[in-house]
Design a protein around this motif. Structure first.
Motif, PDB file in Angstrom:
ATOM      1  N   VAL A  39       0.825  -1.208   0.000  1.00 26.11           N
ATOM      2  CA  VAL A  39       0.000   0.000   0.000  1.00 26.11           C
ATOM      3  C   VAL A  39       0.864   1.264   0.000  1.00 26.11           C
ATOM      4  CG1 VAL A  39      -1.832   1.218   1.260  1.00 26.11           C
ATOM      5  CG2 VAL A  39      -1.850  -1.273   1.128  1.00 26.11           C
ATOM      6  N   THR A  40       2.063   1.171   0.581  1.00 27.14           N
ATOM      7  CA  THR A  40       2.960   2.338   0.570  1.00 27.14           C
ATOM      8  C   THR A  40       4.260   1.967  -0.154  1.00 27.14           C
ATOM      9  OG1 THR A  40       4.341   2.017   2.558  1.00 27.14           O
ATOM     10  CG2 THR A  40       2.093   2.761   2.934  1.00 27.14           C
ATOM     11  N   ASN A  41       5.143   2.939  -0.254  1.00 28.21           N
ATOM     12  CA  ASN A  41       6.431   2.723  -0.917  1.00 28.21           C
ATOM     13  C   ASN A  41       7.456   2.002  -0.036  1.00 28.21           C
ATOM     14  OD1 ASN A  41       6.410   4.990   0.758  1.00 28.21           O
ATOM     15  ND2 ASN A  41       8.146   5.920  -0.268  1.00 28.21           N
ATOM     16  N   ALA A  42       7.066   1.567   1.157  1.00 30.94           N
ATOM     17  CA  ALA A  42       8.026   0.912   2.055  1.00 30.94           C
ATOM     18  C   ALA A  42       8.558  -0.385   1.431  1.00 30.94           C
ATOM     19  CB  ALA A  42       7.363   0.610   3.399  1.00 30.94           C
ATOM     20  N   GLN A  43       9.854  -0.618   1.625  1.00 29.06           N
ATOM     21  CA  GLN A  43      10.492  -1.835   1.118  1.00 29.06           C
ATOM     22  C   GLN A  43      11.291  -2.488   2.233  1.00 29.06           C
ATOM     23  OE1 GLN A  43      12.322   0.311  -2.418  1.00 29.06           O
ATOM     24  NE2 GLN A  43      12.167  -1.795  -3.121  1.00 29.06           N
ATOM     25  N   VAL A  44      11.351  -3.812   2.173  1.00 33.62           N
ATOM     26  CA  VAL A  44      12.080  -4.545   3.215  1.00 33.62           C
ATOM     27  C   VAL A  44      13.580  -4.365   2.991  1.00 33.62           C
ATOM     28  CG1 VAL A  44      12.538  -6.809   4.217  1.00 33.62           C
ATOM     29  CG2 VAL A  44      10.226  -6.248   3.416  1.00 33.62           C
ATOM     30  N   SER A  45      14.288  -3.877   4.030  1.00 33.77           N
ATOM     31  CA  SER A  45      15.759  -3.812   3.960  1.00 33.77           C
ATOM     32  C   SER A  45      16.367  -5.087   4.522  1.00 33.77           C
ATOM     33  CB  SER A  45      16.283  -2.598   4.725  1.00 33.77           C
ATOM     34  OG  SER A  45      15.936  -1.408   4.045  1.00 33.77           O
ATOM     35  N   ASP A  46      15.842  -5.546   5.658  1.00 35.64           N
ATOM     36  CA  ASP A  46      16.294  -6.783   6.299  1.00 35.64           C
ATOM     37  C   ASP A  46      15.144  -7.319   7.124  1.00 35.64           C
ATOM     38  OD1 ASP A  46      19.107  -6.949   5.566  1.00 35.64           O
ATOM     39  OD2 ASP A  46      19.459  -5.253   6.909  1.00 35.64           O
ATOM     40  N   ARG A  47      15.267  -8.582   7.539  1.00 33.57           N
ATOM     41  CA  ARG A  47      14.296  -9.144   8.483  1.00 33.57           C
ATOM     42  C   ARG A  47      15.035  -9.785   9.639  1.00 33.57           C
ATOM     43  NH1 ARG A  47      12.200 -11.057   3.836  1.00 33.57           N
ATOM     44  NH2 ARG A  47      10.301 -10.039   3.114  1.00 33.57           N
ATOM     45  N   ILE A  48      14.472  -9.628  10.831  1.00 34.34           N
ATOM     46  CA  ILE A  48      14.948 -10.349  12.010  1.00 34.34           C
ATOM     47  C   ILE A  48      13.813 -11.312  12.339  1.00 34.34           C
ATOM     48  CG2 ILE A  48      15.831 -10.168  14.363  1.00 34.34           C
ATOM     49  CD1 ILE A  48      16.450  -7.196  13.760  1.00 34.34           C
ATOM     50  N   GLY A  49      14.041 -12.605  12.130  1.00 32.87           N
ATOM     51  CA  GLY A  49      12.911 -13.531  12.144  1.00 32.87           C
ATOM     52  C   GLY A  49      11.937 -13.071  11.075  1.00 32.87           C
ATOM     53  N   ASP A  50      10.662 -12.880  11.453  1.00 36.49           N
ATOM     54  CA  ASP A  50       9.678 -12.357  10.505  1.00 36.49           C
ATOM     55  C   ASP A  50       9.447 -10.868  10.688  1.00 36.49           C
ATOM     56  OD1 ASP A  50       9.246 -14.848   9.291  1.00 36.49           O
ATOM     57  OD2 ASP A  50       7.874 -15.435  10.916  1.00 36.49           O
TER      58      ASP A  50
END
Ligand SMILES: O=C(O)c1cccc(O)c1O
Ligand SMILES: [Fe+2]
Length: 285
Positions: A158-169
């Motif tokens: 819905v927004t421009n946010a993108q995953v940089s990294d994940r810690i677990g989920d």
């Protein structure tokens, strides 16, 4: 797609406005921008305010993001409504209270109150904290999530946010070159999970650790270093149990094409490469 340009401010209810003001200025190191009836506004950078404590329910915690154009608010409202998120347009007096031209309010799927604002006020007056904490600005928020996969999908679709990294989920989400501006952490209740201010150097982290410890402020994590953003950090508890973080040296992702999100373990070493253990419910299984 809603383009979030920046995180603007947080609004926190409190039953002890004087106590919260004392913490924000003498301990956290913010600068009073304005005292109004029933609320106090704080500066941490070039913006008119980045935190507002108001007399009210400590469960009332709002985070606001800036959009670039007024019509983005209309587009966002239509899109959110179509996805089943009721949207409320801010009134003129509510906008004035937030020092913005226009805003809308809605809840994310966990139920966190979110605002989108157009033309939040910047200030000609330079930020200088009463206490020299070395703050360079308000930088990110942790949000509670009752379903990490659902909420990651919400923010990234819905927004421009993108995953940089994940810690677990738990995803660390960027909206510009800064490694993350929003982070989602598992929780059974909605709310702001932590509030981050950047400080200039690692010395500022250590100096604040000593300063706050000497004054019996409750340390909850660190000093340490995040393997994800590579920032040095310190977390401590503020009014109404809110967790505040200082960090220094957060990674910038200059070339998105070269960046691949990484998976870290949801255990202390996923949060700290120096071996510190979090005393924060949402960072523990
Ligand atoms: O900076 C980070 O990478 C980070 C990682 C886990 C949790 C956080 O609050 C962070 O800021
Ligand atoms: Fe953080």
């Amino acid at each position: 797609m809603i383009k979030l340009a920046d995180v603007s401010y947080v609004r926190l209810g409190t039953r002890d406005l004087e106590g919260a003001t004392h913490f924000a200025t003498e301990y956290l190191g913010l600068d009073v921008a304005e005292r109004a009836k029933g609320s106090v506004y704080f500066k941490s950078d070039e913006r008119e305010h980045t935190l507002c404590y108001f007399e009210g329910d400590p469960g009332d915690q709002v985070v606001c993001f800036e959009v670039e154009e007024q019509f983005h608010l209309d587009e966002a409202a239509a899109q959110l409504e179509s996805l089943g998120h009721p949207v409320r347009r801010g009134t003129a007096s509510e906008a004035a209270l937030r020092k913005v031209h226009d805003f809308i309010a809605f809840r994310d799927p966990t139920g966190n109150p979110i605002e989108l604002t157009w033309r939040p006020a910047y200030s000609g007056r330079r930020y200088h904290g009463a206490r020299d904490a070395g703050i360079t600005g308000f930088s990110h928020v942790g949000l509670c999530s009752s379903d990490l996969a659902r909420d990651e999908a919400f923010w990234t679709k819905v927004t421009n946010a993108q995953v940089s990294d994940r810690i677990g989920d738990a995803p660390l989400l960027r909206i510009d070159e800064v490694h993350h501006t929003i982070a989602l952490f598992p929780s059974v209740k909605p709310g702001i999970q932590h509030i981050n201010h950047q400080v200039e150097t690692g010395d500022d982290i250590m100096r604040s650790h000593q300063f706050l410890k000497d004054r019996q402020v409750r340390m909850v994590f660190g000093p340490g270093r995040h393997p994800t953003s590579s920032a040095k950090f310190l977390y401590f508890e503020g009014p109404d149990g809110m967790v505040f973080e200082y960090s220094s040296g957060v990674r910038e992702i200059a070339d998105e094409l070269l960046w691949r999100e990484r998976q870290f373990m949801f255990e202390p070493k996923g949060f700290c490469k120096w071996g510190a253990k979090p005393n924060i419910a949402e960072f523990n299984k």
